[in-house]
Write an enzyme that holds these catalytic residues in place. Structure first.
Site, PDB file in Angstrom:
ATOM      1  N   ASN A 209     104.607  11.589  -6.315  1.00  0.00           N
ATOM      2  CA  ASN A 209     103.799  10.859  -7.296  1.00  0.00           C
ATOM      3  C   ASN A 209     102.910  11.847  -8.046  1.00  0.00           C
ATOM      4  OD1 ASN A 209     101.251  11.137  -5.750  1.00  0.00           O
ATOM      5  ND2 ASN A 209     102.409   9.929  -4.264  1.00  0.00           N
ATOM      6  N   ASP A 278     104.921   5.630  -0.081  1.00  0.00           N
ATOM      7  CA  ASP A 278     105.148   4.457   0.768  1.00  0.00           C
ATOM      8  C   ASP A 278     106.552   4.438   1.357  1.00  0.00           C
ATOM      9  OD1 ASP A 278     102.614   3.427   0.475  1.00  0.00           O
ATOM     10  OD2 ASP A 278     103.116   2.459  -1.439  1.00  0.00           O
ATOM     11  N   LYS A 288     123.360  19.424  -1.957  1.00  0.00           N
ATOM     12  CA  LYS A 288     122.935  18.878  -3.249  1.00  0.00           C
ATOM     13  C   LYS A 288     123.874  17.751  -3.676  1.00  0.00           C
ATOM     14  CE  LYS A 288     122.108  20.183  -7.985  1.00  0.00           C
ATOM     15  NZ  LYS A 288     122.456  21.115  -9.026  1.00  0.00           N
ATOM     16  N   PHE A 322      91.251   5.059   0.188  1.00  0.00           N
ATOM     17  CA  PHE A 322      91.258   4.938  -1.270  1.00  0.00           C
ATOM     18  C   PHE A 322      92.257   3.863  -1.658  1.00  0.00           C
ATOM     19  CE2 PHE A 322      88.908   8.291  -3.518  1.00  0.00           C
ATOM     20  CZ  PHE A 322      88.342   8.914  -2.426  1.00  0.00           C
ATOM     21  N   LYS A 336      92.934  -4.571   1.481  1.00  0.00           N
ATOM     22  CA  LYS A 336      93.273  -3.350   2.232  1.00  0.00           C
ATOM     23  C   LYS A 336      92.174  -2.984   3.205  1.00  0.00           C
ATOM     24  CE  LYS A 336      95.982  -1.350  -1.300  1.00  0.00           C
ATOM     25  NZ  LYS A 336      96.075  -0.415  -2.380  1.00  0.00           N
ATOM     26  N   LYS A 340      93.369  -2.776   6.941  1.00  0.00           N
ATOM     27  CA  LYS A 340      93.441  -1.450   7.555  1.00  0.00           C
ATOM     28  C   LYS A 340      92.201  -1.146   8.407  1.00  0.00           C
ATOM     29  CE  LYS A 340      96.430   0.266   3.840  1.00  0.00           C
ATOM     30  NZ  LYS A 340      97.066   1.433   3.270  1.00  0.00           N
TER      31      LYS A 340
HETATM   32  O1  C5P Z   1      98.209   0.608   0.844  1.00  0.00           O
HETATM   33  P1  C5P Z   1      97.872   1.713  -0.075  1.00  0.00           P
HETATM   34  O2  C5P Z   1      98.894   2.801  -0.099  1.00  0.00           O
HETATM   35  O3  C5P Z   1      97.481   1.311  -1.456  1.00  0.00           O
HETATM   36  O4  C5P Z   1      96.527   2.329   0.568  1.00  0.00           O
HETATM   37  C1  C5P Z   1      95.933   3.490   0.088  1.00  0.00           C
HETATM   38  C2  C5P Z   1      95.181   4.156   1.201  1.00  0.00           C
HETATM   39  O5  C5P Z   1      95.993   4.209   2.374  1.00  0.00           O
HETATM   40  C3  C5P Z   1      94.834   5.598   0.895  1.00  0.00           C
HETATM   41  O6  C5P Z   1      93.625   5.902   1.538  1.00  0.00           O
HETATM   42  C4  C5P Z   1      96.002   6.366   1.495  1.00  0.00           C
HETATM   43  O7  C5P Z   1      95.638   7.687   1.853  1.00  0.00           O
HETATM   44  C5  C5P Z   1      96.356   5.528   2.700  1.00  0.00           C
HETATM   45  N1  C5P Z   1      97.792   5.508   3.057  1.00  0.00           N
HETATM   46  C6  C5P Z   1      98.214   6.047   4.245  1.00  0.00           C
HETATM   47  N2  C5P Z   1      99.537   5.991   4.604  1.00  0.00           N
HETATM   48  C7  C5P Z   1     100.435   5.437   3.792  1.00  0.00           C
HETATM   49  C8  C5P Z   1     100.040   4.876   2.571  1.00  0.00           C
HETATM   50  C9  C5P Z   1      98.703   4.943   2.227  1.00  0.00           C
HETATM   51  O8  C5P Z   1      97.385   6.582   4.983  1.00  0.00           O
HETATM   52  N3  C5P Z   1     101.707   5.417   4.159  1.00  0.00           N
END
Ligand code: C5P
Length: 401
Positions: A209, A278, A288, A322, A336, A340
């Protein structure tokens, strides 16, 4: 940053003396009160008027010149200074200070000060490597004098080696780190994550990203300035490594997961600024992938949510996440925060100019466990880093009570 701080710059006689003019100018821009002391040989390289104009203060070079006030000049500056920077520091001044010699204005004032002294050496590489110089440096380091290492490069004499004055950026960074901030995070250990992750598709391609890592690096640097012991788990970025902290470099989300789980237990604050992918390709091709078909499907599978897993494990630690959104910012961020099990979520809207990836600024909402929302208007990521750390510290103290 350096507002109200009195910085005394000692300029010695080396070809790099002219570079200290830039240093004075940068410190003035950071609002420091700058005084310059030049050795007699420094005055042969650069006219004191240059430093006088830039510092807007009278330049001192001669110990026996007519005093301009009743105060004894070297004692009054030595007492007033928050920090001394000797740049360029010659083998001569390093040798004098290491051996207790005070025979001119600069060496006398250094001897009389109780403030931190930073040396930025610059000299011929053979001089720098000379055992006597190295022993003097070691002796001074053992006495808590601070050094900004010279760089390797082409020296004025034509030799190539170590002896070039450090970059002004690095000297300023050392100054800011030493006197720019209260050490209110001393004795605290922080874990910060930053940057994107890379999820390989084949040996030459990956899913990633736009994260630059700037926000996480700004937090790690600010925490270091405030005295914290910092572990930065970072995905691949183009940013300069941060000196003086533990950097753990990772590529994939799974590697980041392992690094975070390995280190989090010993820390008291965890700030997850990384933009973790994600999903990752379910299968990584050994070779390749050739462009044989007009359509190609890559099956992806979900990565573990590091933050959510931490949320289940943490005990007394402060956990900050974040949230980057393009719509329904507050609603998604709140969801979130709860899901979380976070203490704080820092939410930014990617569609707002001046916020999000790659830029040096951010605009955020900070939402805490009690549902309080703080709207933070546009500011640099460095400034925002301090606000997030202030909040983390306040939550940490609340948890202790
Ligand atoms: O659910 P989302 O990806 O929007 O959440 C963002 C937060 O979760 C950020 O703090 C990011 O560092 C963390 N995150 C994580 N592991 C993932 C996805 C996001 O720790 N697989």
């Amino acid at each position: 940053m350096l507002k109200g701080k009195v910085i005394v710059i000692g300029v010695c006689g080396g070809i790099a003396a002219y570079k200290s003019a830039d240093l004075v100018s940068r410190l003035k821009k950071l609002n420091a009160e700058v005084h310059v002391i030049m050795t007699r040989s420094a005055c042969e390289f650069v006219n004191p008027l240059t430093f006088q104009s830039l510092s807007q203060n009278y330049v001192i070079s001669d110990m026996f010149q007519e005093p301009r006030s009743w105060e004894i000049e070297h004692i009054s500056l030595a007492q007033k200074a928050d920090l001394f920077v000797i740049a360029p520091a010659t083998a001569n001044i390093i040798g004098k200070v290491a051996n207790g010699i005070a025979d001119d204005m600069l060496s006398t004032t250094i001897m009389a000060t109780k403030s931190p002294v930073v040396f930025a050496p610059a000299m011929n590489c053979n001089m720098y490597e000379n055992v006597i110089v190295q022993q003097n440096i070691e002796r001074l380091k053992a006495l808590n004098y601070i050094f900004v290492e010279p760089q390797i490069g082409r020296l004025a004499c034509g030799d190539i080696g170590k002896g070039k004055l450090a970059e002004a950026d690095d000297i300023v960074e050392m100054i800011v780190q030493t006197v720019g901030y209260q050490k209110d995070l001393k004795n605290m250990k922080l874990l910060v994550t930053a940057g994107p992750t890379r999820e390989p598709i084949d040996p030459v391609r990956f899913i990633t990203n736009y994260s630059s890592g700037k926000m996480g690096y700004a937090i790690a640097r600010a925490a270091k300035y405030r005295g914290a012991d910092v572990i930065l788990v970072t995905g691949p970025t183009a940013l300069k490594p941060i000196e003086g902290i533990q950097m753990v470099k990772v590529n994939t989300a799974l590697e980041m997961y392992d690094a975070v789980m390995q280190h989090y237990e010993s820390t008291s604050v965890i700030i997850k600024a990384a933009a973790v992918s994600d999903y990752r390709p379910l299968q990584v091709s050994q070779n390749k992938i050739k462009k044989e078909h007009s359509d190609l499907e890559i099956k992806v599978t979900k990565n573990p949510d590091i933050l959510a897993d931490l949320g289940k494990k943490v005990k007394n630690q402060v956990l900050i996440g974040f949230s980057m959104e393009t719509q329904h910012l507050e609603e998604y961020a709140r969801e979130k925060l709860i899901r979380k099990n976070l203490d704080l979520i820092v939410a930014n809207d990617l569609s707002e100019p001046g916020a999000g990836f790659a830029v040096d600024t951010n605009i955020v909402k900070m939402i805490d466990r009690n549902g309080n929302v703080e709207n933070i208007s546009i500011m640099t990521k460095d400034q925002l880093a301090h606000i997030i750390l202030d909040k983390a510290l306040a939550i940490y103290h609340q948890k202790l009570c």
